[in-house]
Scaffold this active site. Structure first.
Site, PDB file in Angstrom:
ATOM      1  N   GLY A 141      -3.092  61.931  -7.550  1.00 37.69           N
ATOM      2  CA  GLY A 141      -2.761  60.641  -8.139  1.00 37.69           C
ATOM      3  C   GLY A 141      -3.945  59.717  -8.271  1.00 37.69           C
ATOM      4  O   GLY A 141      -4.132  59.048  -9.296  1.00 37.69           O
ATOM      5  N   ARG A 142      -4.784  59.665  -7.244  1.00 38.70           N
ATOM      6  CA  ARG A 142      -5.928  58.739  -7.275  1.00 38.70           C
ATOM      7  C   ARG A 142      -7.059  59.246  -8.165  1.00 38.70           C
ATOM      8  O   ARG A 142      -8.070  58.565  -8.329  1.00 38.70           O
ATOM      9  CB  ARG A 142      -6.418  58.473  -5.859  1.00 38.70           C
ATOM     10  CG  ARG A 142      -6.794  59.712  -5.061  1.00 38.70           C
ATOM     11  CD  ARG A 142      -6.968  59.357  -3.576  1.00 38.70           C
ATOM     12  NE  ARG A 142      -7.255  60.481  -2.730  1.00 38.70           N
ATOM     13  CZ  ARG A 142      -6.337  61.296  -2.211  1.00 38.70           C
ATOM     14  NH1 ARG A 142      -5.060  61.136  -2.524  1.00 38.70           N
ATOM     15  NH2 ARG A 142      -6.677  62.281  -1.406  1.00 38.70           N
ATOM     16  N   HIS A 197     -17.978  32.055  -2.639  1.00 37.43           N
ATOM     17  CA  HIS A 197     -17.367  30.840  -2.104  1.00 37.43           C
ATOM     18  C   HIS A 197     -16.184  31.168  -1.202  1.00 37.43           C
ATOM     19  O   HIS A 197     -15.373  30.287  -0.906  1.00 37.43           O
ATOM     20  CB  HIS A 197     -16.936  29.929  -3.247  1.00 37.43           C
ATOM     21  CG  HIS A 197     -18.100  29.402  -4.038  1.00 37.43           C
ATOM     22  ND1 HIS A 197     -18.720  28.206  -3.747  1.00 37.43           N
ATOM     23  CD2 HIS A 197     -18.790  29.932  -5.078  1.00 37.43           C
ATOM     24  CE1 HIS A 197     -19.722  28.012  -4.587  1.00 37.43           C
ATOM     25  NE2 HIS A 197     -19.788  29.045  -5.407  1.00 37.43           N
ATOM     26  N   GLU A 245      -7.796  56.701   1.080  1.00 38.28           N
ATOM     27  CA  GLU A 245      -6.775  57.737   1.087  1.00 38.28           C
ATOM     28  C   GLU A 245      -7.411  59.120   1.131  1.00 38.28           C
ATOM     29  O   GLU A 245      -6.825  60.061   1.670  1.00 38.28           O
ATOM     30  CB  GLU A 245      -5.872  57.603  -0.145  1.00 38.28           C
ATOM     31  CG  GLU A 245      -4.602  58.444  -0.068  1.00 38.28           C
ATOM     32  CD  GLU A 245      -3.594  58.069  -1.132  1.00 38.28           C
ATOM     33  OE1 GLU A 245      -2.790  57.147  -0.888  1.00 38.28           O
ATOM     34  OE2 GLU A 245      -3.609  58.699  -2.211  1.00 38.28           O
ATOM     35  N   LYS A 260       5.009  62.158 -11.051  1.00 38.82           N
ATOM     36  CA  LYS A 260       4.864  63.608 -11.232  1.00 38.82           C
ATOM     37  C   LYS A 260       6.200  64.315 -11.014  1.00 38.82           C
ATOM     38  O   LYS A 260       6.609  65.153 -11.812  1.00 38.82           O
ATOM     39  CB  LYS A 260       3.808  64.141 -10.265  1.00 38.82           C
ATOM     40  CG  LYS A 260       3.505  65.623 -10.442  1.00 38.82           C
ATOM     41  CD  LYS A 260       2.445  66.101  -9.462  1.00 38.82           C
ATOM     42  CE  LYS A 260       1.096  65.513  -9.753  1.00 38.82           C
ATOM     43  NZ  LYS A 260       0.022  66.078  -8.902  1.00 38.82           N
ATOM     44  N   GLU A 295       9.793  54.213  -5.142  1.00 40.72           N
ATOM     45  CA  GLU A 295       9.418  52.923  -5.719  1.00 40.72           C
ATOM     46  C   GLU A 295       9.482  52.963  -7.239  1.00 40.72           C
ATOM     47  O   GLU A 295      10.020  52.064  -7.886  1.00 40.72           O
ATOM     48  CB  GLU A 295       7.998  52.533  -5.267  1.00 40.72           C
ATOM     49  CG  GLU A 295       7.830  52.354  -3.768  1.00 40.72           C
ATOM     50  CD  GLU A 295       7.364  53.621  -3.068  1.00 40.72           C
ATOM     51  OE1 GLU A 295       6.806  53.512  -1.974  1.00 40.72           O
ATOM     52  OE2 GLU A 295       7.557  54.736  -3.628  1.00 40.72           O
ATOM     53  N   LYS A 306       7.054  57.131   4.176  1.00 42.47           N
ATOM     54  CA  LYS A 306       8.106  57.390   3.199  1.00 42.47           C
ATOM     55  C   LYS A 306       9.287  58.104   3.856  1.00 42.47           C
ATOM     56  O   LYS A 306      10.455  57.784   3.606  1.00 42.47           O
ATOM     57  CB  LYS A 306       7.564  58.248   2.053  1.00 42.47           C
ATOM     58  CG  LYS A 306       6.580  57.542   1.128  1.00 42.47           C
ATOM     59  CD  LYS A 306       6.175  58.491   0.016  1.00 42.47           C
ATOM     60  CE  LYS A 306       5.218  57.834  -0.956  1.00 42.47           C
ATOM     61  NZ  LYS A 306       4.816  58.757  -2.053  1.00 42.47           N
TER      62      LYS A 306
END
Length: 556
Positions: free
Chosen positions: A281-282, A398, A367, A219, A225, A518
């Site tokens: 964002g999510r 399993h 979050e 954004k 990152e 951050k």
């Protein structure tokens, strides 16, 4: 006078939530159910499986294998009414600034409103601009899919590399994998998020730069990152195409709002696709963040997904709570987190294409509601947010199902299946679905010691082969996994999380916990990279780790 060292101010001052009539009624009902069992609930109520099911758009949910009865259901609905859930739903859909700590509207639902509808926020319509961006995305994706858009050497784009982090990675990656059967046969999408250079390098190593398009999702276009990976990708591309920076404009597009930074990077701002600060964002897979997905599945399928989102939005907005699937999933989750003190919740899709769905929901849920203060800043005196985890069946059977069946911690689960598979070989889908139904039955009813003994087990093995049952599950079925159904599933869980956030009175739309790490990382980076010994002012442990890293780091 109380000893200040031992006084618990939270326990001494219960919140209005935990002292409310509905909360106290649920506390009593939980105590009354403590000695009951799902076996007994089914025996006492032969029509239970019919009464505790909900159909929402294309999803059928069976909630009967939960520790619920009519009294609990009534009290849970009363709890939702008591906290004013409907008014808060209406406020979100109306664009009110319910993200109070950032003074923002929360309008991911506007991303999927039909073209031609309107929603005014601060005197301006937000739906029209959404469709303007969608139309630009559709035009661009059509050109890439048809081969009209070519790279610097004239070749078509066959590799789409999405560079993002968090919601700008988890959402499109999840949906891309979920909709594998709808993808363009000659286009592959790749998703890079980790700042560990191995993630990018292993992804691009086999790719031809002449046929590779990078989609950079940030954004602000300053995310550490994302921009670190984008710069490394730019270097790889430029080197592979002869060293001219001009090639960037034909091989990079941006999903951003910061035109200056996008242009400085070398991307033509005509190829920048906008989204807005009211899109978290999510919650952004159905925005411009989904560009890579649209290129993969086509604009028609993408719009079908948006319609699925919208249909679930309308179900959530208009359906009475007792038959409102997101609301009921949210309330059942509150029931287990706050009244049974179950700390985790597993999402177990018996659809391989949904293999990244649990990871996507981890961010969406944890979050959003992983908060320890209410909206007014006071410390809560109840648990908020379970730990979300899971893997596809039958792999999980399993791996970790042993603990779910016989462990000391009860783990409520969501089981998700499709009646018709995208592909089937030799009737294997029947095997898969048999396992799905069997797991729900085994978790609910278990196997008594008497049943184990009657099956012929020796006395010394009876205890080991006894299953207590009473392990709750929600069963969610759909006919087949389509773009619309993917949209419905995502919206279902978005609104479940919102419901729980309203109950717990937390702001589900900020994420200050993400920011602290951050900030500290930004202060440590120059200390790691300094050519001279830096003056460190962290705690003794962090100082020692930084020095150990600096003293042992191999550098070119």
């Amino acid at each position: 006078m109380s000893d200040p060292a031992t006084t618990d101010p939270v326990a001494d001052n219960p919140s209005s939530l935990t002292s409310s009539p509905a909360w106290l009624a649920l506390t009593d009902l939980q105590a009354g159910l403590a000695g009951s069992s799902l076996r007994q609930l089914f025996a006492d109520d032969p029509e239970r499986s019919e009464r505790f099911t909900i159909d929402a758009v294309d999803l059928h949910a069976d909630l009967s294998k939960n520790m619920l009865n009519d009294e609990v259901l009534t009290a849970l609905v009363s709890l939702a009414e008591q906290v004013g859930l409907q008014a808060k739903i209406d406020a979100m859909f109306a664009g009110e600034r319910i993200n109070t700590t950032e003074d923002r509207s929360v309008l991911h639902t506007a991303l999927r409103k039909p073209k031609g509808s309107q929603l005014e926020v601060d005197g301006a319509d937000v739906v029209g601009p959404v469709h303007t961006v969608l139309d630009r995305m559709a035009d661009f994706s059509n050109r890439v899919r048809s081969g009209e858009w070519v790279g610097a050497s004239g070749k078509r784009m066959r590799n789409i590399v999405n560079i993002g982090i968090g919601g700008s990675d988890l959402g499109p990656l999840m949906a891309y994998r979920a909709l594998a059967s709808f993808r363009h046969p000659d286009i592959q999408c790749f998703y890079v998020s980790n700042v560990d250079p191995a993630h990018l390098l292993e992804t691009i190593k086999p790719l031809d730069p002449e046929e590779t398009l990078f989609v950079v999702a940030s954004k602000t276009f300053t995310t550490l990152e994302t921009l670190s990976n984008a710069r490394s990708a730019r270097s790889w591309l430029v080197e592979g195409l002869g060293g001219d920076l001009a090639v960037v404009a034909k091989h990079f597009v941006a999903l951003s709002t910061n035109a200056d930074e996008v242009e400085a990077f070398g991307i033509d701002t005509a190829n920048m696709f906008e989204f807005w600060d009211w899109v978290g964002g999510r919650y952004s897979v159905d925005s411009a963040i989904g560009l890579s997905l649209m290129i993969a599945i086509g604009s028609d399928a993408f719009r079908e997904m948006l319609d699925g989102f919208h249909q679930m939005d309308e179900h959530f907005r208009t359906t009475p709570f007792a038959q409102n699937l997101p609301v009921m999933l949210g309330l059942v989750g509150v029931w287990y987190r706050n009244f049974f003190d179950y700390p985790t919740h597993a999402v177990l899709p018996y659809i391989q294409a949904l293999d990244r769905f649990p990871a996507y929901l981890q961010q969406l849920d944890m979050e959003s509601n992983g908060k320890h203060v209410s909206k007014d800043g006071s410390t809560v005196d109840y648990e908020t947010g379970p730990i979300i985890w899971g893997e596809p069946g039958t792999n999980g059977q399993h791996a970790f199902y042993q603990l779910i069946h016989q462990g000391t911690t009860v783990i409520p689960v969501d089981l998700i299946g499709a009646i018709d598979p995208a592909d089937d070989v030799g009737g294997q889908h029947d095997f898969l679905m048999a396992n799905l139904f069997a797991q729900a039955e085994a978790l609910a009813f278990g196997k008594t010691a008497e049943e184990v003994a009657a099956s012929g087990a020796s006395d010394d093995l009876v205890a080991h082969r006894t299953f207590t049952g009473n392990r709750p599950s929600n069963m969610i079925l759909t006919q087949t996994l389509t773009p619309s159904v993917v949209g419905q599933l995502v919206a279902l869980y978005e609104h479940k999380v919102f419901t729980q956030g309203v109950i717990w009175d937390v702001n589900s739309f900020d994420q200050w916990g993400v920011e602290l790490g951050k900030e500290l990382a930004n202060s440590i980076i120059p200390e790691l990279q300094s050519r001279t010994e830096p003056e460190l002012s962290h705690d003794s442990s962090t100082n020692a780790l930084i020095r150990r890293y600096r003293n042992n780091r191999s550098r070119d």
